[in-house]
Enzyme design. Sequence first.
Site, mmCIF file in Angstrom:
data_model
loop_
_atom_site.group_PDB
_atom_site.id
_atom_site.type_symbol
_atom_site.label_atom_id
_atom_site.label_comp_id
_atom_site.label_asym_id
_atom_site.label_seq_id
_atom_site.Cartn_x
_atom_site.Cartn_y
_atom_site.Cartn_z
ATOM 1 N N GLY A 1 5.062 5.146 -32.052
ATOM 2 C CA GLY A 1 3.927 5.120 -32.969
ATOM 3 C C GLY A 1 3.403 3.741 -33.264
ATOM 4 N N GLU A 2 4.187 2.695 -32.994
ATOM 5 C CA GLU A 2 3.783 1.336 -33.346
ATOM 6 C C GLU A 2 2.825 0.773 -32.298
ATOM 7 O OE1 GLU A 2 7.084 -1.136 -34.257
ATOM 8 O OE2 GLU A 2 5.917 -2.989 -34.180
ATOM 9 N N ALA A 3 1.705 0.233 -32.776
ATOM 10 C CA ALA A 3 0.659 -0.261 -31.875
ATOM 11 C C ALA A 3 1.156 -1.384 -30.974
ATOM 12 C CB ALA A 3 -0.553 -0.733 -32.682
ATOM 13 N N LYS B 1 4.083 -1.808 -29.701
ATOM 14 C CA LYS B 1 4.885 -1.263 -28.597
ATOM 15 C C LYS B 1 3.977 -0.628 -27.545
ATOM 16 C CE LYS B 1 8.957 -0.394 -31.496
ATOM 17 N NZ LYS B 1 9.910 0.604 -32.008
ATOM 18 N N ILE B 2 2.978 0.111 -28.008
ATOM 19 C CA ILE B 2 2.029 0.718 -27.071
ATOM 20 C C ILE B 2 1.297 -0.369 -26.295
ATOM 21 C CG2 ILE B 2 -0.021 2.171 -26.893
ATOM 22 C CD1 ILE B 2 0.884 3.597 -29.414
#
Length: 642
Positions: A70-72, A74-75
């Site tokens: 969910g963390e931007a 990481k994406i």
Amino acid sequence: GFVTNDPKALADFFQNQELGLDKTAIGEYLGEDKPLNKATLYALADAQDFRGEDLDACLRSFLSLFRLPGEAQKIDRMMEKFAERYCSDNPGKFANADCAFVLSFSMIMLQTDLHNPGIKNKMTKAEFVRNNRNINDGQDLPREYLESLYDGVAGNPITLKEDDEIRSKLDSQAAQGATQKHELFARETESIVQRSTDMMKQKVSKHKTTAYVLAQSVEHVRPLFEVACWPYLATLAVLLEMQDSPASVELCIEGFKHCIRIAARFDMDTERDAFVSSLAKFTYLITIKEMKQKNIECIKALFAIGLSEGNSLGPSWQYVLHCISQLERLHLIGSKSREDFQFFQGEDDQFPQPSAVGQRSASVSTIGNQVLKRRAHGLGVSALVPLGSDDRQVELVNSESVLAQIDAAQIELLFNRSTTLGSNAIVHFVTQLARVSKEELALVDQPRIFSLQKLVEVAANNMDRIRLVWQRIWRVLSKHFIEAASHPNMRICMYAIDSLRQLAMKFLEKDELSNFNFQSDFLQPFEVVMGMAGINRDIKDLVVSSISNMVHMRINNIKSGWKTVFHILHTATLDHGGDNEAITTCAFTCIEKVIEVNYPLFVENLSDGIRTLLAFGQCKAVSAISLKSVSYLLQAAEYLAD
């Protein structure tokens, strides 16, 4: 057997579908910013074969291996590596990896937007196409291609196979056979009709005496506020202007804060701007009037709004930041510190301290009765305003009141909190801060750098944001730094260039994968300043010195930035090659270090490097440099011959 800490072994382990591993846990592990985790992510991506496949299909295949965290941040890392791998397998598909990265990220956001039931206003096809303009190295991708990507995500959601199986299983358990399905449909239809009937019965009828209907949704507030906000504003403004009693002032300020909060939360731009600008006017920071206690309270309220509603203020940040700029100036006056412009003057044109209003040499804004002038910001008069002795006394009294009741740490807190702002909010914040800084620098003989300094701090603190957001921030910052570097006051120019150098050194600490152009974009302001006509030669010398410092300190970190570096060195040689030995030598040491220390870097940027060496070869200032450049050109020729 046991799995080792070898990234490739871990990647193979995660790809083994027969083990039934938790894909959520895999996604969280791959998203961590640790050496082994990142190496495993890279190994997993490099194990994929994307050759000849469309981006949509490859993205679906890649995301089937794990569940996106969910963390931007990481994406961002995952999509960055995916884009690099896809472009490596499909050279020429896009202009660079930036395009594949942005497009992949856009598809993920589109997936969330279209298929999340909590989002009411879905992104349209036209909006998706508009959001992805100019991403292919400044060019547009074919509209038909973008529309096909939209249709693909809309008609076939990007989901994990496990999730689809669970949904299918639940549907099968709930209804088996045509008869059961028909019964479920009829029951649901009946339920909808019943709920509609109940809602209509709750409405006020002409036979009832009650005058109110209980609101069932917070959305009902918006149309109500649209009607009532202007009478609210007029009432609060008049009362705050006329009343001085603490109780009345407190109620008025609370009314302002609540109205701003409502308008901000519902994205009512016009209403929000009107309330914020009106509250800013009552601070008296943008005019020259003696402050009362209610004006001090308005300043505190404006700070509170900035801290609590920062994510929703949008362009209204300009009013908050204008006031903060003037508040800091009053702090300097109250503490009897030197103002900014006194640090950016030559020895022959020093201005006295604000308290010493006597003898002063005439200048553009100090002609006549030796009266100090300044610009009235924000909602005040945008012009040069004379400050007579009475005005100076008012400012001195105001500065003492501000210094006694408002801690300078509050200013720092607001800027430090910029790291907590959302993606759109931080872009608005930086845009308005640059706007205030531009006005601070507008007076040539009395410039201020408070907001420029804060821009540097905000940029440094927010440099770890995801690339898409940072690119938007840097577009605003780079434009402003270029303008500051061309300021008529040379000391301001040097300050701007040195600030750029500090940010660049910090940015170059970050790794850059192949096929990306982040570094090139970051260093572009240096190149623009070097190519501008009318820029003082000392400023261009400082640019070359800054680039030289970066090359010597960060030679192994520079990737796409080499193209910009060579362009700057080439321009420096053309500008200074005939009559400035020192700067020519400084520029030549950069390319010399690349060739002597890391020749493969020179080979990777061969065309730009040779172009720069040719310019040095024609250098008239230092014959030794010219001869050495020719020898390096011969070395490059031999390399090509081999």
